[in-house]
Design an enzyme around this catalytic site. Structure first.
Site, PDB file in Angstrom:
ATOM      1  N   ASN A   6      33.667  63.517  39.515  1.00  0.00           N
ATOM      2  CA  ASN A   6      34.543  64.393  40.298  1.00  0.00           C
ATOM      3  C   ASN A   6      34.692  63.881  41.728  1.00  0.00           C
ATOM      4  O   ASN A   6      34.006  64.362  42.631  1.00  0.00           O
ATOM      5  CB  ASN A   6      33.965  65.812  40.345  1.00  0.00           C
ATOM      6  CG  ASN A   6      33.795  66.402  38.965  1.00  0.00           C
ATOM      7  OD1 ASN A   6      34.635  66.209  38.103  1.00  0.00           O
ATOM      8  ND2 ASN A   6      32.698  67.094  38.756  1.00  0.00           N
ATOM      9  N   HIS A   7      35.582  62.930  41.936  1.00  0.00           N
ATOM     10  CA  HIS A   7      35.841  62.478  43.314  1.00  0.00           C
ATOM     11  C   HIS A   7      36.139  63.723  44.150  1.00  0.00           C
ATOM     12  O   HIS A   7      36.914  64.586  43.721  1.00  0.00           O
ATOM     13  CB  HIS A   7      37.056  61.542  43.349  1.00  0.00           C
ATOM     14  CG  HIS A   7      36.794  60.216  42.708  1.00  0.00           C
ATOM     15  ND1 HIS A   7      37.425  59.059  43.084  1.00  0.00           N
ATOM     16  CD2 HIS A   7      35.940  59.865  41.716  1.00  0.00           C
ATOM     17  CE1 HIS A   7      36.994  58.049  42.348  1.00  0.00           C
ATOM     18  NE2 HIS A   7      36.088  58.518  41.502  1.00  0.00           N
ATOM     19  N   THR A   8      35.523  63.805  45.319  1.00  0.00           N
ATOM     20  CA  THR A   8      35.641  65.048  46.075  1.00  0.00           C
ATOM     21  C   THR A   8      37.087  65.387  46.438  1.00  0.00           C
ATOM     22  O   THR A   8      37.882  64.505  46.769  1.00  0.00           O
ATOM     23  CB  THR A   8      34.771  65.030  47.349  1.00  0.00           C
ATOM     24  OG1 THR A   8      34.868  66.308  47.976  1.00  0.00           O
ATOM     25  CG2 THR A   8      35.194  63.930  48.323  1.00  0.00           C
TER      26      THR A   8
ATOM     27  N   THR B 162      41.022  60.986  47.861  1.00  0.00           N
ATOM     28  CA  THR B 162      40.039  61.011  46.774  1.00  0.00           C
ATOM     29  C   THR B 162      39.272  59.687  46.700  1.00  0.00           C
ATOM     30  O   THR B 162      38.388  59.532  45.854  1.00  0.00           O
ATOM     31  CB  THR B 162      40.725  61.255  45.414  1.00  0.00           C
ATOM     32  OG1 THR B 162      41.755  60.285  45.243  1.00  0.00           O
ATOM     33  CG2 THR B 162      41.288  62.654  45.316  1.00  0.00           C
TER      34      THR B 162
END
Ligand SMILES: CC(C)(COP(=O)(O)OP(=O)(O)OC[C@H]1O[C@@H](n2cnc3c(N)ncnc32)[C@H](O)[C@@H]1OP(=O)(O)O)[C@@H](O)C(=O)NCCC(=O)NCCS
Length: 217
Positions: A83-85, A91
């Protein structure tokens, strides 16, 4: 009597199906007794590597799977590091490339949004190539349809399917679901489960409850 934590293959001459618990080495993966995994594409003993993805110790997230679950070939559990922030303007995972950007290695986990553990109850059936995303909790007795992508929690004894997975129907009426949850038959001793297995198998919840009441009195 089978000791599921020790035995790898529950069926003679079937090396595609394993008692999952017997091959788990990662302390952040917990699997209950009798839960099976079947894989006819890869060696099922590679479950931790092939099916539990983006699962790094630094995030402290866990995969918890109950007893008597059936996990079909190619099911995937996708964890926090996928889950890339979304808290940043980009991202792009700058913290991951800390050397390039002069950042602290200890802050590497800022690259991801931590959505938490994936938790499966007992007697859950995960269909072929279904994907379960981080943070999702799946209740006892639920069914995840083939190739579903599960993004939200699934209540007990609920069948879900599709992308994103939506409820198809409940498996039983409310009263039956409550009775099954109350029995928690999966936690009973092996010999008791063996005695009541015919009623579980034949869908006779009244007799299941009766037999368990008489066993306990
Ligand atoms: C979900 C499943 C258990 C069937 O449940 P069911 O309640 O008997 O479902 P039905 O076949 O009656 O279909 C009900 C609806 O769900 C839909 N549906 C069924 N399976 C679906 C799936 N995997 N994904 C999305 N939708 C699905 C049907 O199209 C139907 O939709 P409609 O009401 O709009 O017509 C089954 O389709 C499935 O996916 N089983 C997993 C098989 C598998 O992967 N086995 C691996 C070996 S263990």
């Amino acid at each position: 009597m089978t000791i599921p934590g020790e035995k790898v293959y529950p069926r003679t001459n079937d090396t595609n199906t394993i008692y999952l618990k017997s091959v788990i080495t990662n302390p952040n993966i917990l699997v209950g007794d009798y839960t099976i995994y079947n894989d006819f594409v890869s060696d099922p003993r590679g479950f931790e590597t092939n099916n539990v993805l983006y699962h790094y110790p630094i995030n402290h997230d866990r995969l918890v799977i109950g007893k008597f679950c059936s996990i079909a070939c190619g099911a995937k559990f996708i964890f926090t590091s996928a889950n890339h922030t979304l808290q940043s303007l980009s991202t792009y995972p700058f913290p991951l490339f800390f050397e390039e950007w002069g950042l602290e290695q200890k802050d590497i986990a800022c690259a991801w949004d931590n959505k938490g553990d994936i938790v499966l109850g007992n007697d859950v059936w995960i269909g072929y190539e279904a994907t379960i995303l981080s943070g999702v909790h799946i209740g006892d007795g639920a069914i995840i349809g083939a190739r579903a992508v599960v993004t939200k929690d699934v209540p007990p004894y609920t069948i879900v399917g599709g992308v994103p997975a939506k409820e198809i129907r409940k498996r039983f009426d409310k009263a039956t679901i409550n009775k099954l949850l109350q029995t928690s038959w999966w936690d009973l001793p092996f010999d008791t489960i063996k005695q009541v297995r015919p009623f579980i198998q034949n869908g006779d919840v009244e007799e299941l409850v009766n037999r368990l009441c008489s066993t306990h009195t």
